[in-house]
Design an enzyme around this catalytic site. Structure first.
Site, mmCIF file in Angstrom:
data_model
loop_
_atom_site.group_PDB
_atom_site.id
_atom_site.type_symbol
_atom_site.label_atom_id
_atom_site.label_comp_id
_atom_site.label_asym_id
_atom_site.label_seq_id
_atom_site.Cartn_x
_atom_site.Cartn_y
_atom_site.Cartn_z
ATOM 1 C CG ASN A 93 -1.546 1.359 1.478
ATOM 2 O OD1 ASN A 93 -2.457 1.785 0.787
ATOM 3 N ND2 ASN A 93 -1.025 2.057 2.485
ATOM 4 C CB SER A 146 -3.251 5.094 -8.971
ATOM 5 O OG SER A 146 -3.836 6.365 -9.172
ATOM 6 C CE1 TYR A 159 0.905 7.823 -6.565
ATOM 7 C CE2 TYR A 159 -0.723 8.220 -8.288
ATOM 8 C CZ TYR A 159 -0.386 7.705 -7.048
ATOM 9 O OH TYR A 159 -1.337 7.059 -6.298
ATOM 10 C CE LYS A 163 0.593 4.218 -6.703
ATOM 11 N NZ LYS A 163 0.687 3.215 -5.609
#
Length: 257
Positions: A93, A146, A159, A163
């Site tokens: 996570n 995500s 990011y 992901k």
């Protein structure tokens, strides 16, 4: 067996031991709340102290560790197995981001995001592999991706990269470890009510209004709602699922950004 006993058996995690990284707050803490209430013993690997705003009902132990310190993490994982005798699930996570346009993105920030969001996930999977494959249940890995793995976010290109990488890692490991008693899946959250988001929205009410318009259901998710999906993926209801990424986004992906 009556219907309630049957449901309880399907979703019970009694006797299961697992790791949730970054479970001191937000989605990780919401997940830990759900899993411990289902009977699991959860170890939270995180650099930060656990938030006391939402107490966990059940067996959860915090291990303060820098997830980029591979030796320290390996020692922590081995310590868990020595104490419990087995390891049955891993929930990846922990993650970070930084907002900046790509052409101006600081290289040190880029490298940190890559390290935490992608390399650490890979290393956690590799470290836990020998124990998960020996689980007396089915070993499970669930990683957090995500919507950024599907749709672009301006200002957070690294990011998005990480992901998408976690999604690829999920597919690859599911195939490679398909005969090793391990199921590998991932979950893609949408907009959730976390402390970090609440602070951002207080600073920028227009951003709050725009974000709230994204989910088809017209509300932010509660962190425990990610936990419900992860519980499903760790339960006896998902024994024929592997290599999948599940969007828990209030319908946001149905109409994009």
């Amino acid at each position: 067996m009556n219907s309630q006993e049957y449901i309880n058996q399907l979703f019970s995690l009694e006797g299961h031991v697992g790791i949730v990284t970054g479970a001191s707050r937000g989605l990780g803490l919401g997940t830990a709340q759900v899993l411990t209430r289902a009977g699991a013993t959860v170890y939270n690997l995180d650099m930060a102290e656990r938030s006391q705003e939402k107490p966990v009902e059940g067996n959860m132990t915090d291990i303060l560790v820098d997830l980029t310190d591979r030796a320290a993490v390996k020692e922590a994982v081995e310590g868990i197995v020595r104490k419990e005798g087995h390891l049955d699930f891993l929930v990846n996570n922990a993650g970070i981001t930084f907002k900046c346009r790509a052409e101006e993105f600081p290289l040190e920030k880029y490298r940190k995001i890559q390290d935490i969001n992608l390399e650490t996930v890979f290393e956690m999977c590799r470290m836990c592999y020998p124990y998960l494959k020996d689980s007396r249940y089915i070993g499970r890995i669930v990683s957090i991706t995500s919507m950024a793995a599907y749709l672009g976010h301006s200002g957070t290109v690294p990011y998005c990269m990480t992901k998408s990488g976690v999604k690829g890692l999920t597919i690859g490991l599911a195939e490679e470890w398909k005969n090793d008693n391990i199921l590998v899946n991932s979950v893609a959250p949408g907009w959730f009510s976390t402390k970090l988001n609440q602070e951002l929205y207080r600073q920028n009410p227009e951003r709050h209004k725009a974000a709230l318009a994204k989910p088809t259901l017209g509300r932010f998710g509660d962190p425990v709602e990610i936990g419900y999906m992860i519980l499903f993926l760790l339960s006896q209801c998902s024994t024929y699922l592997t290599g999948q990424d599940f969007a828990v986004d209030g319908g946001a992906l149905t109409h994009g950004f």
